[in-house]
Design a protein around this motif. Sequence first.
Motif, PDB file in Angstrom:
ATOM      1  N   UNK A 110      83.134  -8.600 -38.044  1.00 21.29           N
ATOM      2  CA  UNK A 110      84.706  -8.967 -38.897  1.00 21.29           C
ATOM      3  C   UNK A 110      84.815  -8.889 -40.268  1.00 21.29           C
ATOM      4  N   UNK A 111      83.301 -10.225 -40.760  1.00 17.70           N
ATOM      5  CA  UNK A 111      83.170 -10.415 -42.061  1.00 17.70           C
ATOM      6  C   UNK A 111      82.814  -8.894 -43.266  1.00 17.70           C
ATOM      7  N   UNK A 112      82.860  -8.154 -42.631  1.00 12.11           N
ATOM      8  CA  UNK A 112      82.525  -6.451 -43.170  1.00 12.11           C
ATOM      9  C   UNK A 112      83.805  -5.909 -43.444  1.00 12.11           C
ATOM     10  N   UNK A 113      85.334  -6.614 -43.091  1.00 10.17           N
ATOM     11  CA  UNK A 113      86.894  -5.777 -42.858  1.00 10.17           C
ATOM     12  C   UNK A 113      87.349  -6.989 -44.010  1.00 10.17           C
ATOM     13  N   UNK A 114      87.522  -7.918 -44.091  1.00  5.94           N
ATOM     14  CA  UNK A 114      88.062  -9.217 -44.405  1.00  5.94           C
ATOM     15  C   UNK A 114      89.317  -8.760 -45.802  1.00  5.94           C
ATOM     16  N   UNK A 115      90.453  -9.083 -45.351  1.00  2.83           N
ATOM     17  CA  UNK A 115      91.272  -8.181 -46.959  1.00  2.83           C
ATOM     18  C   UNK A 115      92.099  -6.793 -45.840  1.00  2.83           C
ATOM     19  N   UNK A 116      91.754  -6.570 -44.717  1.00  8.14           N
ATOM     20  CA  UNK A 116      91.731  -5.078 -44.785  1.00  8.14           C
ATOM     21  C   UNK A 116      92.030  -5.524 -43.321  1.00  8.14           C
ATOM     22  N   UNK A 117      93.712  -5.949 -43.168  1.00 10.30           N
ATOM     23  CA  UNK A 117      93.888  -6.689 -41.669  1.00 10.30           C
ATOM     24  C   UNK A 117      93.875  -5.536 -40.647  1.00 10.30           C
ATOM     25  N   UNK A 118      94.843  -4.189 -41.101  1.00  8.23           N
ATOM     26  CA  UNK A 118      94.626  -3.133 -40.118  1.00  8.23           C
ATOM     27  C   UNK A 118      93.180  -2.191 -39.961  1.00  8.23           C
ATOM     28  N   UNK A 119      92.082  -2.185 -40.326  1.00 12.48           N
ATOM     29  CA  UNK A 119      91.071  -2.232 -39.369  1.00 12.48           C
ATOM     30  C   UNK A 119      90.705  -3.509 -39.484  1.00 12.48           C
ATOM     31  N   UNK A 120      90.545  -4.040 -39.374  1.00 13.94           N
ATOM     32  CA  UNK A 120      90.230  -5.493 -38.352  1.00 13.94           C
ATOM     33  C   UNK A 120      90.702  -5.366 -37.194  1.00 13.94           C
ATOM     34  N   UNK A 121      91.675  -5.777 -36.763  1.00 11.82           N
ATOM     35  CA  UNK A 121      92.697  -5.149 -36.081  1.00 11.82           C
ATOM     36  C   UNK A 121      92.070  -4.027 -35.090  1.00 11.82           C
ATOM     37  N   UNK A 122      91.739  -3.273 -35.173  1.00 10.52           N
ATOM     38  CA  UNK A 122      91.575  -1.773 -34.974  1.00 10.52           C
ATOM     39  C   UNK A 122      90.003  -2.299 -34.475  1.00 10.52           C
ATOM     40  N   UNK A 123      89.410  -2.660 -34.979  1.00 10.97           N
ATOM     41  CA  UNK A 123      87.905  -3.223 -34.786  1.00 10.97           C
ATOM     42  C   UNK A 123      88.023  -4.353 -33.762  1.00 10.97           C
ATOM     43  N   UNK A 124      88.843  -4.767 -34.072  1.00  9.74           N
ATOM     44  CA  UNK A 124      89.018  -5.954 -32.564  1.00  9.74           C
ATOM     45  C   UNK A 124      89.522  -5.594 -31.509  1.00  9.74           C
ATOM     46  N   UNK A 125      89.920  -4.550 -31.397  1.00 12.28           N
ATOM     47  CA  UNK A 125      90.601  -3.806 -30.203  1.00 12.28           C
ATOM     48  C   UNK A 125      89.465  -3.453 -29.423  1.00 12.28           C
ATOM     49  N   UNK A 126      89.102  -2.344 -30.617  1.00 14.79           N
ATOM     50  CA  UNK A 126      87.534  -1.303 -29.808  1.00 14.79           C
ATOM     51  C   UNK A 126      86.429  -2.376 -28.920  1.00 14.79           C
ATOM     52  N   UNK A 127      85.975  -3.428 -29.987  1.00 16.50           N
ATOM     53  CA  UNK A 127      85.218  -4.766 -29.626  1.00 16.50           C
ATOM     54  C   UNK A 127      85.677  -5.201 -27.829  1.00 16.50           C
ATOM     55  N   UNK A 128      86.938  -5.721 -28.307  1.00 19.89           N
ATOM     56  CA  UNK A 128      88.031  -5.979 -27.076  1.00 19.89           C
ATOM     57  C   UNK A 128      87.026  -5.194 -25.515  1.00 19.89           C
ATOM     58  N   UNK A 129      87.716  -3.511 -25.663  1.00 17.57           N
ATOM     59  CA  UNK A 129      87.660  -2.608 -24.314  1.00 17.57           C
ATOM     60  C   UNK A 129      85.892  -2.656 -24.112  1.00 17.57           C
ATOM     61  N   UNK A 130      85.114  -2.431 -25.579  1.00 20.41           N
ATOM     62  CA  UNK A 130      83.921  -2.685 -25.371  1.00 20.41           C
ATOM     63  C   UNK A 130      82.907  -3.795 -23.840  1.00 20.41           C
TER      64      UNK A 130
END
Length: 304
Positions: free
Chosen positions: A98-118
């Motif tokens: 998360x700390x690498x993606x602050x102020x990038x809401x779309x990237x954060x959403x996609x990254x946490x979605x990927x974390x969810x699937x993992x």
Amino acid sequence: MELSEILNIAVMQGFAGLSLFAVLLLMGLGLAIIFGQMGVINMAHGEFMAIGAYTVFLGSTLTEKYAPDLAPVYFPFAICAAFVFAFVGGWLAEWALIRHLYKRPLDTLLATWGLSLALQQTFRTFISPKEVSPTLPDWLMGSWAPQEGLDIPINGMFVMMLTLLVTGGVMLALYRSRWGLRVRATVSNRPMANAVGINTKKTDRLTFAIGCGIAGIAGAAFTTIGSTGPTSGSLYIVDSFLVVTFGGAASLLGTAASAFGIAQIQSITEFFMTGSMAKVFTLSFVVIVLMFRPQGLFASKIRR
């Protein structure tokens, strides 16, 4: 049907709504803290709830196998462990991702979605692809009958007490602790908070971890009213975001009010129609209200 029977049914249905309210409130509290302060859309929040639920299941399994005499008392300790495991998972997720993606809401959403699937695949591989349930202590079983025809489940009352305790603790921490002071300062004005010496990055990490820990407690509470599977958390993520949006981001009072309203509307409408239609009705009601009040029920005034 007599009037007393109708009233009993209404009370029991309303209490069923309170059980749903408890889970939604605990999930919404964590999301409100994370989204309200950091603006992070955490799509993996439901999986942190599942971590809490699986922790209770693991505690139940180990207790039955190695210490059956502790079966009546393991559950409160399992709830604490659920918070700790979800907290540590949230801390690591914020540090690694998360700390690498602050102020990038779309990237954060996609990254946490990927974390969810993992995380879902991890649950399937290392725990079970099927739904599991812990063995609850005997004192959580059964119901309380204040009058004939009215049965209130004991596990539901326990979940409500746990929710009130956690909510009160979060409120107390936010307004009576150094962490809470830093969180409120960061939410109000992040540049000024940095200027007066508050380490906002450390505050963000701790806040994200606490939000995930609260989701873990929600998962522990969920085990008393349902079984847990790899996708159990994802079933509640939409409702949880709905609670936060409807109540107003960064408003804990709004989160509590919207969780209560959504849970009661859904529970009562499920008595008269199918579950899917009840969700449609609830969502339609929320959308109509947000059309007239897009900032939510209790919007917080903050400076950006």
